[in-house]
Design a protein around this motif. Structure first.
Motif, PDB file in Angstrom:
ATOM      1  N   PRO A 137      17.140  47.614   9.432  1.00  0.00           N
ATOM      2  CA  PRO A 137      16.432  46.388   9.041  1.00  0.00           C
ATOM      3  C   PRO A 137      16.240  46.281   7.530  1.00  0.00           C
ATOM      4  CG  PRO A 137      15.437  47.302  11.010  1.00  0.00           C
ATOM      5  CD  PRO A 137      16.454  48.309  10.554  1.00  0.00           C
ATOM      6  N   ALA A 138      15.973  47.415   6.871  1.00  0.00           N
ATOM      7  CA  ALA A 138      15.799  47.389   5.415  1.00  0.00           C
ATOM      8  C   ALA A 138      17.092  46.992   4.712  1.00  0.00           C
ATOM      9  CB  ALA A 138      15.326  48.755   4.930  1.00  0.00           C
ATOM     10  N   GLN A 139      18.236  47.438   5.232  1.00  0.00           N
ATOM     11  CA  GLN A 139      19.519  47.077   4.620  1.00  0.00           C
ATOM     12  C   GLN A 139      19.859  45.609   4.831  1.00  0.00           C
ATOM     13  OE1 GLN A 139      21.797  50.235   6.537  1.00  0.00           O
ATOM     14  NE2 GLN A 139      22.214  51.174   4.542  1.00  0.00           N
ATOM     15  N   VAL A 140      19.418  45.035   5.951  1.00  0.00           N
ATOM     16  CA  VAL A 140      19.604  43.595   6.162  1.00  0.00           C
ATOM     17  C   VAL A 140      18.847  42.814   5.085  1.00  0.00           C
ATOM     18  CG1 VAL A 140      19.170  41.652   7.706  1.00  0.00           C
ATOM     19  CG2 VAL A 140      19.993  43.820   8.645  1.00  0.00           C
ATOM     20  N   VAL A 141      17.621  43.214   4.830  1.00  0.00           N
ATOM     21  CA  VAL A 141      16.818  42.577   3.779  1.00  0.00           C
ATOM     22  C   VAL A 141      17.493  42.758   2.426  1.00  0.00           C
ATOM     23  CG1 VAL A 141      14.616  42.652   2.547  1.00  0.00           C
ATOM     24  CG2 VAL A 141      14.657  42.841   5.042  1.00  0.00           C
ATOM     25  N   GLU A 142      17.994  43.943   2.187  1.00  0.00           N
ATOM     26  CA  GLU A 142      18.660  44.261   0.925  1.00  0.00           C
ATOM     27  C   GLU A 142      19.880  43.358   0.718  1.00  0.00           C
ATOM     28  OE1 GLU A 142      20.409  48.304  -1.283  1.00  0.00           O
ATOM     29  OE2 GLU A 142      19.970  48.291   0.876  1.00  0.00           O
ATOM     30  N   LEU A 143      20.684  43.197   1.761  1.00  0.00           N
ATOM     31  CA  LEU A 143      21.883  42.368   1.657  1.00  0.00           C
ATOM     32  C   LEU A 143      21.517  40.907   1.423  1.00  0.00           C
ATOM     33  CD1 LEU A 143      24.949  42.152   1.819  1.00  0.00           C
ATOM     34  CD2 LEU A 143      24.745  41.948   4.303  1.00  0.00           C
ATOM     35  N   ALA A 144      20.517  40.421   2.145  1.00  0.00           N
ATOM     36  CA  ALA A 144      20.086  39.025   1.975  1.00  0.00           C
ATOM     37  C   ALA A 144      19.608  38.766   0.553  1.00  0.00           C
ATOM     38  CB  ALA A 144      18.985  38.691   2.975  1.00  0.00           C
TER      39      ALA A 144
END
Length: 312
Positions: A114-121
């Protein structure tokens, strides 16, 4: 009749499982494989003269260093010749190479956290941040995201009724890949505000306005090549592997949903899959989850050992 003549008619008459003509992108893909990999060797041979030996010789020389394309090409050829058997033109399908239509992806799928999804966004252009969130948390396909319009989405739900594919530089809008692809997906509350913000800042007022047009305020869908460029550039600025692609956000969302307790039927409905077996392709064990399972096993073992010590 030559194989080329039969295959040309097959492309014209082929229907999907729902009885619809082949999607433009699907037909284009089949045509490309046939013209570049099959016709040069097999195209002018008589259909009835194709034998397992001829097919095996062709297969051994075809794309030895590209296993995925090789498997796809063989699968298309086998499907065409299966139809020829059904049509009474062949007694038996000469494609008999075990496992030739399957391949292992050269690049293993990555499940993001989930943290990487936020990072990518945070690293894609601001007007595309919601596309990343919808890919992960609503498990939408690339073509479904790029065809979304204001009237399709609210902070509570996303109605998926269309998708966009591209052929010869032009967009083609049509129904999702399968009948099950027409669906309404509930929006996780934690991204509701991102939808509200995107609609206010990046989407025109008309119900038909695209959420992610090629240009701000435009009426033409963004080309997936352009979309992939923005995503790849953003991936390079994150902790994700350089090979990470948009479709893996869908894998990520379905895997997280499974770990949250979703049933196969629920995952199937949310993803828009026509069969449960397809859903299973998207279930991936993550290192974090595997560690949690290992820890749980140790706790069980410790509890059993303690019980044995105390005679209970």
């Amino acid at each position: 009749m030559t194989f080329r003549e039969y295959a040309s008619g097959w492309l014209d008459e082929r229907r999907s499982a729902s009885g619809q003509p082949l999607r433009v992108s699907t037909r284009r893909g089949y045509q490309h494989l046939l013209e570049h990999q099959v016709y040069p060797t097999l195209g002018d041979r008589r259909l009835s003269a194709l034998t397992p030996e001829i097919i095996l010789t062709w297969y051994r020389s075809m794309l030895p260093n590209r296993p995925t394309s090789r498997a796809r090409t063989y699968a298309v050829l086998r499907t065409i010749l299966t139809t020829a058997v059904d049509d009474g033109l062949l007694q038996r399908n000469p494609c008999r190479i075990r496992g030739a239509g399957r391949s292992v992806p050269a690049t293993p799928t990555t499940v993001a956290t989930p943290a990487q999804v936020v990072e990518l966004a945070a690293h894609v252009p601001e007007r595309l941040a919601l596309a990343v969130l919808l890919g992960a948390w609503c498990q939408l396909r690339n073509g479904e995201v790029l065809e979304l319009r204001r009237g399709d989405i609210t902070p509570e739900r996303v109605a998926v009724t269309r998708g966009v594919t591209w052929a010869n530089g032009e967009p083609h809008v049509g129904p999702p890949k399968t009948a099950a692809g027409v669906r309404v997906v509930s929006v996780p509350p934690h991204i509701a505000s991102a939808i509200t913000d995107h609609l206010a800042r990046h989407t025109a007022a008309e119900p038909s306005a695209l959420l992610f047009p090629a240009e701000p305020g435009g009426v033409r869908q963004m080309n997936p090549v352009t979309f992939s460029y923005y995503l790849k550039r953003a991936v390079g600025r994150t902790s994700l592997p350089p090979t990470f692609r948009f479709h893996w956000l869908r894998h990520t969302g379905l895997t997280l949903a499974a770990q949250s307790g979703a049933t196969i039927a629920e995952l199937q409905a949310r993803a828009g899959h026509s069969t449960p077996s397809t859903v299973m392709l998207y279930q991936h064990a993550t290192e974090v989850r595997d560690r949690a399972l290992a820890d749980a096993l140790s706790r069980l073992a410790a509890a059993d050992a303690l019980s044995a010590v105390h005679g209970g």
